[in-house]
Motif scaffolding. Structure first.
Motif, PDB file in Angstrom:
ATOM      1  N   ARG A  52       0.885  -1.217  -0.027  1.00  0.00           N
ATOM      2  CA  ARG A  52       0.059  -0.106  -0.055  1.00  0.00           C
ATOM      3  C   ARG A  52       0.859   1.294   0.030  1.00  0.00           C
ATOM      4  NH1 ARG A  52      -4.611   0.783   3.666  1.00  0.00           N
ATOM      5  NH2 ARG A  52      -4.563   2.979   4.034  1.00  0.00           N
ATOM      6  N   TYR A  53       0.579   2.077  -0.836  1.00  0.00           N
ATOM      7  CA  TYR A  53       1.350   3.351  -1.149  1.00  0.00           C
ATOM      8  C   TYR A  53       0.962   4.141   0.055  1.00  0.00           C
ATOM      9  CZ  TYR A  53       3.263   7.638  -3.203  1.00  0.00           C
ATOM     10  OH  TYR A  53       3.769   8.956  -3.377  1.00  0.00           O
ATOM     11  N   GLY A  54       2.167   4.898   0.590  1.00  0.00           N
ATOM     12  CA  GLY A  54       1.758   5.851   1.758  1.00  0.00           C
ATOM     13  C   GLY A  54       2.304   7.436   1.495  1.00  0.00           C
ATOM     14  N   GLY A  55       2.625   7.621   0.362  1.00  0.00           N
ATOM     15  CA  GLY A  55       3.129   9.070   0.090  1.00  0.00           C
ATOM     16  C   GLY A  55       4.528   9.424   0.683  1.00  0.00           C
ATOM     17  N   TYR A  79       6.897   6.322   1.304  1.00  0.00           N
ATOM     18  CA  TYR A  79       6.290   5.153   2.532  1.00  0.00           C
ATOM     19  C   TYR A  79       5.616   4.167   1.528  1.00  0.00           C
ATOM     20  CZ  TYR A  79       7.176   7.860   6.532  1.00  0.00           C
ATOM     21  OH  TYR A  79       7.973   8.513   7.532  1.00  0.00           O
ATOM     22  N   TRP A  80       5.863   2.855   1.728  1.00  0.00           N
ATOM     23  CA  TRP A  80       5.253   1.722   1.253  1.00  0.00           C
ATOM     24  C   TRP A  80       4.685   0.794   2.385  1.00  0.00           C
ATOM     25  CZ3 TRP A  80       3.145   0.923  -3.741  1.00  0.00           C
ATOM     26  CH2 TRP A  80       3.716   2.024  -4.718  1.00  0.00           C
TER      27      TRP A  80
END
Lengths: 418, 197, 89, 987
Positions: free
Chosen positions: C18-21, C55-56
């Motif tokens: 999940r990508y977290g920016g 972040y991932w």
């Protein structure tokens, strides 16, 4: 219009074999303009046209680093609609819809606005209520909308999946009959030709590489074709807003994300509406040429590569078959991607920046194409008057500082949280 | 006593299916009678934890994040830098560990009911898994004794290789029936029989 | 397919994550920070065309949050660390 | 059945013993095993196979492969109808049914061919200039005609009965294309043990070698190359497999086709499979595509690429004509001329150049070929079939007509470099071949053969072996003994002269893009109008937008545009994946129908299904919506279920709530930071309702957390936000608060959850689980007990969503059904019944609890009337940004209750609220989020958001629902409709 397009003109040219003139001049840059618009996409060209046509400001240049229409105006799924719910959005997109309805005539360029109707599907009672709220707001603002029960959706779109196997059964839908599609490239060309006719210079292959400034005031731009002075400068560069703003020292609430679009081989008419799936973000229509055009959610991480991930291709294809099983047999011809500015609330920024004489039209997430006429109209007004047009006041760049986020779809902050 | 019913009770009863050439190149089934505990460690407390584990299980925490550590009836998996799974056939272990591990030494969470453990065996096992997970199953990349946590049709699973053609999957209980159906559908051309345990 | 070398699990498709920016912005310490500092942390980005620290989370794997360095112009990944061990270089 | 009139008595690589019958346009025809549909049709003398897109001009076969723009057919019938299939790549199979497209009534006599007469009106972009009048919106009148005229084949609405699959694969080296270069490269790469996957779109390996005579040395060499490749134990050769696209991370999407054989879905056999292959290195050996020449009416049936005519002749033993003219600007077409002549077909050769390779000249002279130098075709003659060609000889000095029924042409070759550009690489123009080739490749990518502009076999072979070795080395498995690089066969000459300016003549059409009917005149028109960038050209004229994606048109278009612009600045368009069209079904595989997304089921799922539970989708979950015992629709049943809860006792399945195990010495501090309200002092045995905010102060979630023991907590979240909350907690612990000693584990799947609610809940519990002290003193409101009951762990929480005396019971999932059944059985005398999601959601409305549509990310804590929960004494996430002025504005829309004032009317979710007396236009002052019939109050009640919120309690509002032409009067009230003191909770 110096050389009007019409059936008669078409016949005349066919008989005489006389060539048509250029649709817009290949204008060399002048030393300065009243307004310089960075970005020859739909919004930039529309802004230039309305500056000249509505406000009499004709010393306008549109600077395009590549060819006009090379960005998202030529990379979308061509959907036009005005089913927006939040105060401000409703009026803005309806203004856009009304401009669309007169656009071919106004520009003397057939943008093939096809008001075939758009149906958003609901897959459960609470989604149905959300659509109802949207539809009620539309009706209360003079915009037609129809709420359909499952059997009414089935009568309208009998080829969708109503079987017991459907993972997310169709519960109902919201139909806007005036919604539809338009020929996307034609929008850019039509505005370019009409703006050019008013004297606007459209300068292709001209990349902005910096700003000229006098303290906190922008006075012009440096480009690959020399420095150009500007009374006012507008950034209108979909997908690259951060990059251009950074040249002026600005940081924006924007991330650049990829949105892919897909088209099948051309076939005879099969789908007569625009259909939006409700279980996941997915939308589908058939182009006049015959291909089924569809799209889904963004790829999910920021990138400027302009090429999509295969996983997303499969994911969107899954949605296509989920909503319309017969698509399985059709063949995907092409997929491509556009870079769009994603903002924390999914809404764009239109208006002033912290720098004097520098204006911004950016942050268009999914709605950029359908907004083109109104965005041009309102930005032209805004730049001409030095004051935001009333329809876009809610889209201020500094709105998060005051807490005035503008989340039409309630996805929450950052729509990549899929 | 409260009877127990697994997530696949109904599904398992449906039995096997012959493949397109009449063969059954797969055996699929559900493992029963095992316990799963998740251990979480805290910085600077691993020594105390290892001591407690050695005393209780006779084995310390594994270091590898890809190889299963087998010790008697216990299997240990390092599922994250500071998290471990203990799978055991010994039903006294949960209580023994709960007793041996004070709350400030490690966290201990029972997950036996949170996972369904599915066995996949047979000459088509690798081909079947190739349809299900993106993990490279070639022997040089995923040797016998390896495990991987990965995605299987939108759901996270733990996959373990027990032999060249023998695997186990730990799947989330609430998705297990769905995963099982997905698996049987993929197994259709190969043919399968349902293992009874 | 973007492939992320998870320091714990190995190279995996980005679809397991999940990508977290943006991971380059300093988060104000809990209970501190002005509205403006929080505003900038939550809402404002460099959004570079080039190396991006981001972040991932390996949600379908070890569930660890990673800090990944990726070139947004090419999608090339140059580095992936566990977030709790991430150092800036 | 008609005889195969054009099949040569000998030669070819077809199996003469195996006749295959098929149907074309209702006629039964026969071909041979090894034929394509195209070669079988040509063998039967069929040359007219389609009508063009715009002008409905008669069309025949242009090519013999994947670049074919004309011969698109509809295969199959009924639900298996597949439009737009290239006959040139369709392997002939028994029972194949093929029909022509875009023609009415038939391909031979197409009434729409009259459109050709209007061609001058229908030039590039004509539709942008007309169809605008007489008034706004007139396009809607014209559009249906245009739409019906456009499109190619006809699809249908039936569900596809065939099966598709997807799978993953891994390789050390992927070689794309099993022509001579690919075969040699693959063998070299595999020689050191590297795992090599070699994919070939054709059903026979060999590529260009298949165009050589079947008795030639080249064929022997082909067989040797194939044998050498197959001898490598680590090499997999996949035929009928096309590389669709190259993606990030060296992932290549492949399409495997199985429809040449049985693909019976009921036996699990797939028609097509999409493979996502991850590889360390890639070798492109994709060859090159021959390009047409531009001259008038170059689209007449019988005008064919020279290499295609050669392939039909040598591979399929089919003479595509009986008298041939070969027109070329390079050496390659000379082989076609030589082979045609050798088959006894009279050949005239028109070469634009002044000379050719010496050996070719010698051979041609020997074969009696009539050669004209500096000669180029001006116009093809004939209608539905070519009858001859008018050519300019001696550099335009003289015009001469040549009769023929086969006109072969070669305008040079374009490297099939499409795949190399998918990862963002550009192509550059190469003067030597006047075409585009890769400017460079990604690291670990290599190429060999014609794709890199090396058209000669000798050069391709050397390059292939080198690439094979390099790719294996890159993959970490260096090649061992490399195969020889000396060419055991005669090289194929490939001298080339750029096509140059063609004669621009009005009247006859020189087609650049055959499929989209784009002519040279259209290019000129586009240039005149300023659409001169290659992308504008493409978009304005539709050039290259067909199913062949411009494989035979882009190069000619770019060449011509450069001539028009007097520039040599050569830019090419962007090639988008897929390389060939791919069935949408194949991309999807098995993720169809109910498998579209996985289904999440409660441990009680099977019980619900077996006992009258009606299910509803809730995110990934299927939940019990209502039960048939209570009624036959949700609208009917929920009221009955509510009554049971309000008057006796009901039990609901709440297993879908997110459940998180939180442990650690710092767990209390952690909870205290994430919730707006205080959790630091929550004592063991106590539970507390809490709300979490996002950093931006929007509400993230609400739920209850119970303290089981020091350092051990049990958190519940909403069903919808469970995953989001879990990731958020992990984010905080792993990135920001790494100093906190806390572990979080999702235990949603571990515990089945039941909500036992109603005035008789305690009695029910005592009946079901005798021995547990359930008294208010022992288990007071907002408390938790952790028990072991009959060997089963049990967590008993006293909390209430319904407002009644209620307990939540959590037991390990496998025990769920037994406990549930015991509750229902033992409490049966009390009238216990199961109740579903609809009743659950309705009961909470009577208590003013927010859920679902109230928690929609737009609303703040204060909007939901929960502002007072926020602690003033401690920091919490979202505190800082919560203070922003717009979020604290007094006139924000906030939570209210509504009571319907009209007995005969109902309230509806999504209704817009207006103050009494004000005009019902615009956006109103709020809206209704949730509605229920209150069985206690005997009227419709609702929750909503209203400007100024509770300040307006007592006022009358109008609930406008113009979608149904309704407006209903309601009174604003407190959202706490019943038991305001909470007496029922605490009994």
């Amino acid at each position: 219009m110096k050389h009007r397009y019409s059936a008669a003109a078409l016949a005349r040219h066919a008989l005489t074999g006389k060539p048509w003139p250029r649709a817009w001049r290949a204008a060399p840059p002048k030393t300065d303009y009243d307004v310089v618009i960075i970005g020859g996409g739909g919004h930039g060209l529309a802004t230039a046209y309305y500056l000249a046509a509505n406000h009499g400001i004709k010393r306008v240049a549109v600077l395009e680093r590549s060819y006009i229409g090379s960005g998202n105006v030529g990379r979308n799924t061509t959907i036009v609609r005005s089913n927006y719910m939040m105060p401000g959005n409703t009026e803005f997109f309806e203004h856009s819809m009304k401009l669309w309805e007169g656009l071919s005539h106004e520009l003397n360029f057939n943008v093939m606005l096809s008001q075939r109707g758009q149906c958003v599907l609901a897959h459960g009672p609470s989604q149905f209520d959300v659509l109802a709220r949207r539809g009620n707001i539309m009706r209360l603002n003079g915009i037609e909308a129809e709420l359909l029960e499952r059997n009414e959706v089935k009568a309208l779109l009998p080829y969708l999946d109503y079987s017991a196997e459907s993972r997310f059964p169709i519960y109902g839908g919201l139909l806007q009959r005036r919604a539809g599609t338009a020929r996307h490239d034609a929008v850019a060309w039509g505005y370019a030709r009409a703006a050019d006719d008013h004297g606007v210079d459209i300068i292709e292959n001209c990349e902005v590489i910096g700003f000229e400034r006098d303290q906190d005031r922008i006075t012009g731009v440096r480009t690959t074709r020399g420095t150009i002075g500007a009374g006012r400068t507008l950034i209108s560069v979909a997908g690259h807003s951060s990059q251009v703003a950074a040249m002026a020292g600005l940081r924006l609430p924007v991330e650049s994300h990829l949105l892919q679009a897909f088209v099948t081989e051309a076939i005879k008419p099969l789908v007569d509406h625009v259909i939006s799936f409700g279980a996941e973000l997915f939308y589908l229509s058939q182009s006049d040429k015959g291909g089924l055009v569809f799209g889904g959610h963004i790829d999910g991480f920021n990138t400027y590569t302009q090429r999509g991930q295969f996983h997303k291709v499969q994911n969107v294809a899954e949605c296509a078959v989920a909503v319309m099983p017969s698509i399985s047999r059709l063949r995907l011809l092409r997929h491509w991607a556009g870079i769009q500015d994603m903002t924390p609330d999914g809404s764009p920024f239109m208006g002033r920046t912290p720098l004097a004489n520098l204006w911004l039209n950016g942050g268009w997430c999914y709605q950029g194409f359908k907004a083109t006429p109104a965005a041009g109209w309102c930005m032209a007004h805004t730049v001409a008057h030095g004051e935001e047009h009333p329809l876009v006041r809610h889209l201020a760049l500094d709105r998060f500082r005051s807490g005035n986020g503008y989340d039409e779809y309630a996805h929450g902050n950052w729509t990549y949280k899929q | 006593m409260f009877e127990q019913a697994s997530a696949l009770e109904k599904a398992l009863a449906a039995g096997g299916h012959a493949g397109s050439n009449g063969a059954t190149a797969l055996r699929l089934g559900m493992r029963r009678n095992w316990h799963l505990l998740q251990l979480g460690t805290y910085a600077d407390r691993t020594e105390a934890l290892n001591a407690a584990l050695l005393a209780t299980l006779g084995v310390a925490l594994p270091v590898s994040s890809s190889a299963v550590l087998r010790h008697g009836r216990h299997q240990l998996y390092r599922i994250a830098a500071d998290q471990y799974w203990i799978v055991t056939g010994d039903s006294t272990v949960p209580a023994a560990l709960a007793k041996a591990l004070p709350a400030d030494v490690a966290s201990l969470t029972a997950l036996s009911h949170a996972r369904v453990r599915i066995a996949l065996q047979g000459s088509a096992a690798v081909a079947l898994l190739g349809k299900l997970v993106a993990v490279d199953l070639r022997p040089q990349s995923f040797a016998v004794g390896s495990f991987a946590q990965t995605g299987l049709h939108h759901v996270g699973v733990l996959l373990e290789r027990l032999g060249p053609d023998s695997f186990e999957l730990y799947v989330l209980r609430t998705f297990a029936a769905s995963t099982w159906e997905w698996l049987l559908d993929a197994a259709l051309p190969f043919g399968y029989e349902v293992l009874s345990e | 397919m973007l492939i992320i070398p998870c320091p714990h699990c190995g190279a995996r498709d980005y679809t397991e994550f999940r990508y977290g920016g943006d991971a380059s912005r300093p988060r104000p310490a809990h209970g501190t920070g002005t509205v403006n500092e929080w505003h900038d942390y939550v809402f404002v980005f460099d959004n570079p065309k080039g190396i991006h620290r981001e972040y991932w989370q390996h949600v379908q794997g070890c569930r660890q949050w990673l800090v990944v360095e990726r070139n947004t112009a090419t999608n090339e990944l140059s580095r992936a660390q566990l977030a709790r061990e991430a150092t800036r270089t | 059945m008609s005889g195969a009139s054009h099949r040569l008595p000998t030669g070819g690589r077809v199996q003469r013993g195996e006749t295959i019958e098929f149907e074309f346009e209702g006629r039964r025809l026969a071909g041979l095993r090894g034929d394509t549909l195209a070669s079988a049709l040509l063998a039967n003398g069929v040359t007219l196979v389609g009508r063009s897109f715009k002008y409905h001009r008669p069309r025949g076969f242009l090519a013999a492969g994947v670049e074919e723009p004309n011969a698109l057919m509809t295969l199959g019938n009924g639900a298996r109808t597949t439009p737009n299939v290239q006959a040139t790549v369709t392997e002939l199979r028994s029972g194949l049914i093929a029909r022509c497209q875009n023609a009415w009534p038939s391909v031979n006599f197409d009434l729409k061919a009259v459109l050709g007469g209007f061609a001058p009106l229908l030039g590039a972009g004509f539709y942008y200039k007309t169809f605008m009048g007489p008034r706004r919106g007139s396009w809607m009148f014209y559009e249906p005609f245009i739409r019906r005229a456009a499109g190619l084949g006809r699809a249908q609405h039936k569900s596809d009965p065939d099966r598709y699959e997807t799978r993953h694969a891994h390789a050390d080296v992927l070689v794309i294309g099993a022509g001579p270069a690919g075969l040699a490269a693959a063998a070299a790469a595999a020689s050191g043990g590297a795992h090599v996957v070699l994919v070939e779109q054709d059903f026979v390996p060999g590529g260009s070698l298949l165009g050589t005579p079947a008795t030639s040395a080249h064929e022997k060499w082909r067989l040797k190359l194939v044998a050498a490749a197959q001898a490598q134990p680590t090499l997999e050769l996949l035929l009928r497999t096309t590389a669709l696209g190259v993606y990030d991370g060296n992932m290549v999407a492949l399409l495997e086709r199985h429809d040449h054989a049985s693909c019976d879905a009921s036996r699990g056999e797939a028609r097509e499979v999409v493979v996502t292959l991850r590889t360390r290195s890639i070798i492109y050996a994709t060859g090159a595509l021959e390009q047409p020449l531009l001259f008038g009416d170059n689209d007449r049936p019988g005008v064919m690429l020279a290499s295609a005519a050669r392939t039909y002749l040598n591979r399929y033993a089919v003479a595509a004509g009986r008298r041939a003219v070969v027109a070329t600007n390079n050496d390659s077409a000379w082989h076609t001329a030589l082979d045609l002549a050798a088959a006894g077909i009279p050949v005239t050769l028109l070469d634009q150049r002044t000379t050719a390779d010496a050996a070719l000249r010698e051979g041609a002279a020997k074969a009696g070929i009539n050669i004209h130098w500096q000669a180029r075709p001006l116009r093809a003659l004939g209608g539905k079939a070519v009858t001859g060609v008018l050519a300019a000889l001696e550099s335009g000095g003289r015009e001469q007509r040549f009769d023929c029924d086969l006109l072969c042409m070669s305008g040079g070759w374009m490297p099939a470099a499409h795949l190399t550009t998918h990862t963002g690489r550009k192509l550059i123009h190469s003067v030597g071949i006047d075409a585009f080739m890769p400017a460079g490749l990604d690291a670990g990518h290599f190429m060999a053969g014609a794709v890199s502009g090396h058209f000669a076999l000798s050069a391709a072979l050397i390059e292939a072996v080198t690439a094979g070795a390099a790719a294996a080395a890159w993959a970490g498995r260096p090649a061992a003994s490399l195969p020889p690089t000396h060419l055991p066969v005669p090289d194929q000459a490939c001298g080339f002269e750029p096509a140059g300016a063609p004669p621009l003549r009005a009247g006859s059409k020189a087609f650049v893009d055959f499929q989209n009917d784009v002519t040279l005149n259209d290019l000129i028109a586009a240039h005149d109008e300023g659409y001169e960038s290659v992308e504008h050209l493409k978009r304005y004229t539709t050039l290259g937008m067909g199913t062949d994606q411009g494989k035979t048109s882009n190069i000619n278009a770019i060449r011509q545009m450069n001539l028009l612009r007097s520039t040599s600045a050569a830019e090419t368009t962007t090639f988008r994946p897929p390389y060939v069209p791919v069935s949408v079904g194949a991309l999807v595989g098995r993720a169809i129908g109910r498998h579209f997304r996985p289904i999440r089921r409660s441990p009680l799922h099977d019980w619900h299904v077996a006992n009258g539970g009606v299910l509803i989708e809730a995110g990934p979950w299927l939940r019990a919506w209502y039960y048939r015992w209570a009624g036959n629709s949700a609208a009917e049943a929920y009221r009955q279920e509510m009554r049971v809860v309000r008057t006796a006792v009901g039990v609901a399945d709440v297993s879908s709530l997110g459940k998180i195990d939180i442990q650690g010495p710092d767990a209390a501090e952690f909870l205290n930071r994430i919730y707006v309200n205080g959790f630091a002092a929550l004592a063991p045995g106590k539970a507390r309702y809490g709300v979490m905010l996002n950093d931006d102060a929007s509400v993230l979630d609400d739920g209850t957390t119970a303290c089981l023991a020091p350092h051990r907590y049990f958190m519940t979240t909403t069903t919808a936000q469970a995953g989001e909350v879990m990731s958020w907690l992990e984010f905080l612990l792993q990135t920001a608060w790494t100093d906190l000693a806390v572990q979080v584990v999702s235990v949603t799947d571990q515990w089945v959850g039941m909500s036992l609610a109603g005035p008789k809940a305690r009695v029910a519990l005592e009946l079901a689980l005798p021995g547990i002290d359930c008294s208010d003193a022992s288990v007071p409101y907002m408390s938790v007990r952790e028990l072991e009951y009959e060997g089963m762990p049990l967590r008993l929480l006293r909390l209430s969503f319904s407002g009644e005396l209620a307990y939540e019971l959590y037991v390990p999932a496998d025990h769920g059904v037994a406990l549930w059944e015991r509750l229902l059985a033992r409490a049966a005398p009390l009238g216990i019944k199961p109740y579903g999601l609809e009743a659950l959601a309705s009961l909470r409305i009577e208590k003013g609890h927010v859920a679902g549509l109230e928690l929609d990310h737009r609303n703040t804590l204060d909007d939901l009337g929960l502002g007072k929960m926020a602690s003033r004494d401690k920091p919490y996430i979202g505190r800082e940004l919560r203070g922003r002025p717009e979020l604290q504005a007094p006139e924000r829309w906030s939570l209210v209750g509504l009571e319907c004032l009209e007995a005969a009317q109902r309230l509806r979710g999504g209704a817009i609220l207006f103050a009494d007396g004000e005009p019902q236009v615009g956006h109103g002052r709020g809206y209704i989020t949730s509605v229920t019939w209150s069985t206690e109050l005997d009227k419709y009640i609702a929750l909503g958001l209203y400007q100024g919120g509770l300040k307006h309690v007592g006022e009358t509002v109008n609930c406008a629902y113009p979608l149904k032409n309704e407006s209903v009067r309601a009174r604003l009230v407190s959202p706490l409709f019943i038991d305001k003191e909470g007496a029922r909770l605490r009994v």
